[in-house]
Scaffold this motif. Structure first.
Motif, mmCIF file in Angstrom:
data_model
loop_
_atom_site.group_PDB
_atom_site.id
_atom_site.type_symbol
_atom_site.label_atom_id
_atom_site.label_comp_id
_atom_site.label_asym_id
_atom_site.label_seq_id
_atom_site.Cartn_x
_atom_site.Cartn_y
_atom_site.Cartn_z
ATOM 1 N N THR A 36 0.919 -1.221 -0.099
ATOM 2 C CA THR A 36 0.024 -0.049 -0.037
ATOM 3 C C THR A 36 0.736 1.350 0.124
ATOM 4 N N THR A 37 2.241 1.302 0.024
ATOM 5 C CA THR A 37 2.903 2.357 -0.113
ATOM 6 C C THR A 37 4.083 2.368 -1.221
ATOM 7 N N VAL A 38 4.591 3.478 -1.791
ATOM 8 C CA VAL A 38 5.579 3.364 -2.566
ATOM 9 C C VAL A 38 6.791 2.690 -2.202
ATOM 10 N N ALA A 39 7.247 3.028 -0.796
ATOM 11 C CA ALA A 39 8.404 2.423 -0.247
ATOM 12 C C ALA A 39 8.249 0.950 -0.456
ATOM 13 N N LEU A 52 -2.201 1.616 -4.231
ATOM 14 C CA LEU A 52 -1.401 2.939 -3.800
ATOM 15 C C LEU A 52 -2.192 4.157 -3.931
ATOM 16 N N THR A 53 -2.099 5.075 -2.845
ATOM 17 C CA THR A 53 -2.959 6.092 -2.975
ATOM 18 C C THR A 53 -1.796 7.559 -2.745
ATOM 19 N N GLY A 54 -2.103 8.368 -3.648
ATOM 20 C CA GLY A 54 -1.261 9.646 -3.910
ATOM 21 C C GLY A 54 -1.619 10.410 -4.880
ATOM 22 N N LYS A 68 3.682 9.903 -6.635
ATOM 23 C CA LYS A 68 4.237 9.851 -5.295
ATOM 24 C C LYS A 68 3.190 9.785 -4.117
ATOM 25 N N ASP A 69 3.672 9.173 -3.222
ATOM 26 C CA ASP A 69 2.924 9.046 -2.012
ATOM 27 C C ASP A 69 3.835 9.767 -0.795
ATOM 28 N N ALA A 70 3.471 9.609 0.388
ATOM 29 C CA ALA A 70 4.277 10.336 1.536
ATOM 30 C C ALA A 70 5.493 9.492 1.767
ATOM 31 N N THR A 71 5.616 8.348 1.162
ATOM 32 C CA THR A 71 6.846 7.394 1.410
ATOM 33 C C THR A 71 7.980 7.609 0.032
ATOM 34 N N LYS A 95 -6.022 6.517 -6.381
ATOM 35 C CA LYS A 95 -5.818 5.308 -6.191
ATOM 36 C C LYS A 95 -5.421 4.483 -7.220
#
Length: 118
Positions: A36-39, A52-54, A68-71, A95
């Motif tokens: 669920t994250t880019v990282a 992914l959400t961003g 891009k997301d927060a990670t 999303k």
């Protein structure tokens, strides 16, 4: 007779692909968890499912975009038929659902579903 036998051989193939397209699947022990994250996507194995959400911050070329997301950031591939009817700016929250693709130059996400988050 041969046509009926041939048809019976293909029924399981179509059934399995239809079930896979619905987004369901095995979630018990040994299942690959959804990232669920880019990282997480940058560290994931090939074909790992992602949600992914961003923001899609820019078009790179063709059907390749930077997400891009927060990670962090990752390259995503979005085919023309995956875009929703409404316009999406670089600040819109979206999303992306798809899977990780391992490329020679790193990882990217092959997007199956793009949704505008409100």
């Amino acid at each position: 007779m041969q046509r009926h036998l041939l048809a019976l051989l293909f029924v399981p193939l179509f059934s399995a692909s239809a079930m896979a397209a619905t987004g369901g699947g095995y979630t018990g022990p040994g299942a690959t968890p959804q990232v669920t994250t880019v990282a997480g996507a940058l560290d994931a194995a090939d074909d790992t499912p992602v949600a992914l959400t961003g923001q899609i911050v820019k078009r790179l070329k063709g059907d390749k975009y930077e997400f891009k997301d927060a990670t962090g950031t990752i390259q995503v591939e979005i085919d023309d038929d995956e875009w929703p009817a409404q316009s999406i700016s670089e600040s819109a929250k979206v999303k992306l659902t798809g899977e990780v693709e391992r490329e020679l130059t790193g990882r990217e996400v092959d997007v199956d579903i793009l949704e505008l988050v409100k």
